[in-house]
Each structure stands twice: as C-alpha cells, then as structure tokens.
Design a protein around this motif. Sequence first.
Motif, PDB file in Angstrom:
ATOM      1  N   VAL A   1       0.839  -1.189   0.000  1.00 33.93           N
ATOM      2  CA  VAL A   1       0.000   0.000   0.000  1.00 33.93           C
ATOM      3  C   VAL A   1       0.875   1.240   0.000  1.00 33.93           C
ATOM      4  O   VAL A   1       1.844   1.337   0.748  1.00 33.93           O
ATOM      5  CB  VAL A   1      -0.928   0.003   1.231  1.00 33.93           C
ATOM      6  N   GLN A   2       0.499   2.212  -0.835  1.00 36.23           N
ATOM      7  CA  GLN A   2       1.269   3.453  -0.912  1.00 36.23           C
ATOM      8  C   GLN A   2       0.367   4.666  -0.872  1.00 36.23           C
ATOM      9  O   GLN A   2      -0.711   4.665  -1.480  1.00 36.23           O
ATOM     10  CB  GLN A   2       2.112   3.479  -2.184  1.00 36.23           C
ATOM     11  N   VAL A   3       0.819   5.669  -0.150  1.00 34.51           N
ATOM     12  CA  VAL A   3       0.193   6.987  -0.134  1.00 34.51           C
ATOM     13  C   VAL A   3       1.341   7.983  -0.299  1.00 34.51           C
ATOM     14  O   VAL A   3       2.228   8.040   0.555  1.00 34.51           O
ATOM     15  CB  VAL A   3      -0.569   7.255   1.174  1.00 34.51           C
ATOM     16  N   GLU A   4       1.344   8.731  -1.363  1.00 32.92           N
ATOM     17  CA  GLU A   4       2.484   9.610  -1.654  1.00 32.92           C
ATOM     18  C   GLU A   4       2.024  10.993  -2.086  1.00 32.92           C
ATOM     19  O   GLU A   4       1.360  11.137  -3.111  1.00 32.92           O
ATOM     20  CB  GLU A   4       3.368   8.982  -2.734  1.00 32.92           C
TER      21      GLU A   4
ATOM     22  N   THR B   1     -14.351  -0.701   5.786  1.00 32.11           N
ATOM     23  CA  THR B   1     -14.712  -2.077   6.118  1.00 32.11           C
ATOM     24  C   THR B   1     -13.592  -2.673   6.940  1.00 32.11           C
ATOM     25  O   THR B   1     -12.431  -2.270   6.812  1.00 32.11           O
ATOM     26  CB  THR B   1     -14.935  -2.908   4.841  1.00 32.11           C
ATOM     27  N   PRO B   2     -13.900  -3.615   7.824  1.00 35.98           N
ATOM     28  CA  PRO B   2     -12.853  -4.197   8.671  1.00 35.98           C
ATOM     29  C   PRO B   2     -11.771  -4.870   7.848  1.00 35.98           C
ATOM     30  O   PRO B   2     -12.063  -5.477   6.821  1.00 35.98           O
ATOM     31  CB  PRO B   2     -13.623  -5.219   9.511  1.00 35.98           C
ATOM     32  N   PRO B   3     -10.518  -4.771   8.249  1.00 35.06           N
ATOM     33  CA  PRO B   3     -10.063  -4.015   9.414  1.00 35.06           C
ATOM     34  C   PRO B   3     -10.007  -2.509   9.123  1.00 35.06           C
ATOM     35  O   PRO B   3      -9.430  -2.082   8.117  1.00 35.06           O
ATOM     36  CB  PRO B   3      -8.650  -4.570   9.637  1.00 35.06           C
ATOM     37  N   LEU B   4     -10.628  -1.730   9.985  1.00 40.57           N
ATOM     38  CA  LEU B   4     -10.641  -0.284   9.802  1.00 40.57           C
ATOM     39  C   LEU B   4      -9.261   0.277  10.072  1.00 40.57           C
ATOM     40  O   LEU B   4      -8.655   0.007  11.101  1.00 40.57           O
ATOM     41  CB  LEU B   4     -11.662   0.352  10.754  1.00 40.57           C
ATOM     42  N   LYS B   5      -8.775   1.080   9.109  1.00 43.08           N
ATOM     43  CA  LYS B   5      -7.422   1.595   9.236  1.00 43.08           C
ATOM     44  C   LYS B   5      -7.285   2.874   8.420  1.00 43.08           C
ATOM     45  O   LYS B   5      -7.962   3.048   7.404  1.00 43.08           O
ATOM     46  CB  LYS B   5      -6.410   0.549   8.752  1.00 43.08           C
ATOM     47  N   THR B   6      -6.404   3.746   8.888  1.00 38.88           N
ATOM     48  CA  THR B   6      -6.061   4.951   8.142  1.00 38.88           C
ATOM     49  C   THR B   6      -4.625   4.831   7.656  1.00 38.88           C
ATOM     50  O   THR B   6      -3.725   4.525   8.445  1.00 38.88           O
ATOM     51  CB  THR B   6      -6.209   6.210   9.009  1.00 38.88           C
ATOM     52  N   PHE B   7      -4.444   5.057   6.370  1.00 38.86           N
ATOM     53  CA  PHE B   7      -3.126   4.985   5.750  1.00 38.86           C
ATOM     54  C   PHE B   7      -2.655   6.409   5.461  1.00 38.86           C
ATOM     55  O   PHE B   7      -3.368   7.172   4.799  1.00 38.86           O
ATOM     56  CB  PHE B   7      -3.179   4.177   4.456  1.00 38.86           C
ATOM     57  N   TRP B   8      -1.456   6.722   5.925  1.00 32.13           N
ATOM     58  CA  TRP B   8      -0.909   8.067   5.793  1.00 32.13           C
ATOM     59  C   TRP B   8       0.292   8.094   4.854  1.00 32.13           C
ATOM     60  O   TRP B   8       1.059   7.131   4.767  1.00 32.13           O
ATOM     61  CB  TRP B   8      -0.449   8.581   7.153  1.00 32.13           C
ATOM     62  N   GLY B   9       0.459   9.243   4.205  1.00 33.91           N
ATOM     63  CA  GLY B   9       1.675   9.474   3.446  1.00 33.91           C
ATOM     64  C   GLY B   9       2.760  10.044   4.338  1.00 33.91           C
ATOM     65  O   GLY B   9       2.565  10.234   5.543  1.00 33.91           O
ATOM     66  N   GLN B  10       3.898  10.339   3.724  1.00 30.26           N
ATOM     67  CA  GLN B  10       5.039  10.867   4.469  1.00 30.26           C
ATOM     68  C   GLN B  10       4.968  12.374   4.658  1.00 30.26           C
ATOM     69  O   GLN B  10       5.707  12.936   5.481  1.00 30.26           O
ATOM     70  CB  GLN B  10       6.337  10.503   3.745  1.00 30.26           C
ATOM     71  N   GLY B  11       4.117  13.035   3.907  1.00 24.97           N
ATOM     72  CA  GLY B  11       3.937  14.473   4.065  1.00 24.97           C
ATOM     73  C   GLY B  11       4.722  15.287   3.049  1.00 24.97           C
ATOM     74  O   GLY B  11       5.737  14.838   2.512  1.00 24.97           O
ATOM     75  N   THR B  12       4.218  16.488   2.799  1.00 26.20           N
ATOM     76  CA  THR B  12       4.895  17.432   1.914  1.00 26.20           C
ATOM     77  C   THR B  12       4.844  18.820   2.564  1.00 26.20           C
ATOM     78  O   THR B  12       3.808  19.220   3.099  1.00 26.20           O
ATOM     79  CB  THR B  12       4.260  17.443   0.509  1.00 26.20           C
ATOM     80  N   GLN B  13       5.978  19.511   2.534  1.00 27.19           N
ATOM     81  CA  GLN B  13       6.098  20.769   3.259  1.00 27.19           C
ATOM     82  C   GLN B  13       5.531  21.937   2.447  1.00 27.19           C
ATOM     83  O   GLN B  13       5.886  22.133   1.282  1.00 27.19           O
ATOM     84  CB  GLN B  13       7.569  21.060   3.565  1.00 27.19           C
TER      85      GLN B  13
END
Length: 118
Positions: free
Chosen positions: A2-5, A101-113
């Motif tokens: 999984v990726q969040v960018e 839907t289970p499993p409930l989860k939040t996926f975060w990126g690394q952030g951008t300034q």
Amino acid sequence: QVQVEESGGDLVQPGGSLRLSCTISRSIFDGNPVGWSRQAPGKQREFIASITDFESTNYAESVKGRFAISRDNAKNMVYLQMNNLEAEDSAVYYCYARTTTPPLKTFWGQGTQVTVSS
C-alpha cells in the motif's frame, strides 16, 4: 504494498496558490474516503479536508472558501487546491485514505512541506 504519496509542497508568498497531489494505491482508494491533514511545528496534526467516493466534501472552518479538495477516481489521486494562502497555513501536509470495512485503518503518506512566507 500500500502506498500513499504526496507531492507539490513548496515555498509560496502570502496570498498565493498551491496545488497538492496525492497518489494512493487503488486497493485502499476505491470506495473509501480520502483527505488531507496538516501539522505545524509544535502543534497537533489537524484535519483539513476530506472527500468520499461519491465526492461529498468536508472542510475545516479555517480553510473553507480558500481550499478545495477533489479526487480523480480513474487515476486514484486526490488533490488539494489552496488559494489565498496565509502564513498560518505553513505546515507539513499529509494525505490519507481511510478504510470503511474491517479491518478499519487509516493509511498516511510521508507528508509534503508547505511554507507561506514573503
């Protein structure tokens, strides 16, 4: 995997505009709400905007009328258009996807300034 960018962070002058982009793996993008939060130095991470897969949006009061969130379901991307930027908008901006839907989860990126300064 999984990726969040995120991308698009920059130095911008007060009153200026900036557009942030975020690519999210399709497996967690499709059908789920996605959004943006930010964290300034010494402060807690705060919610900025979210959008559902049906494109219903929600905004923090501090950015209403200035920021606009959108998503491109074909490209599994989410955007944050920021206008009339203020020094108080300076922060690291994080993109996220939240499963419903289970499993409930939040996926975060690394952030951008994002820095707003003259």
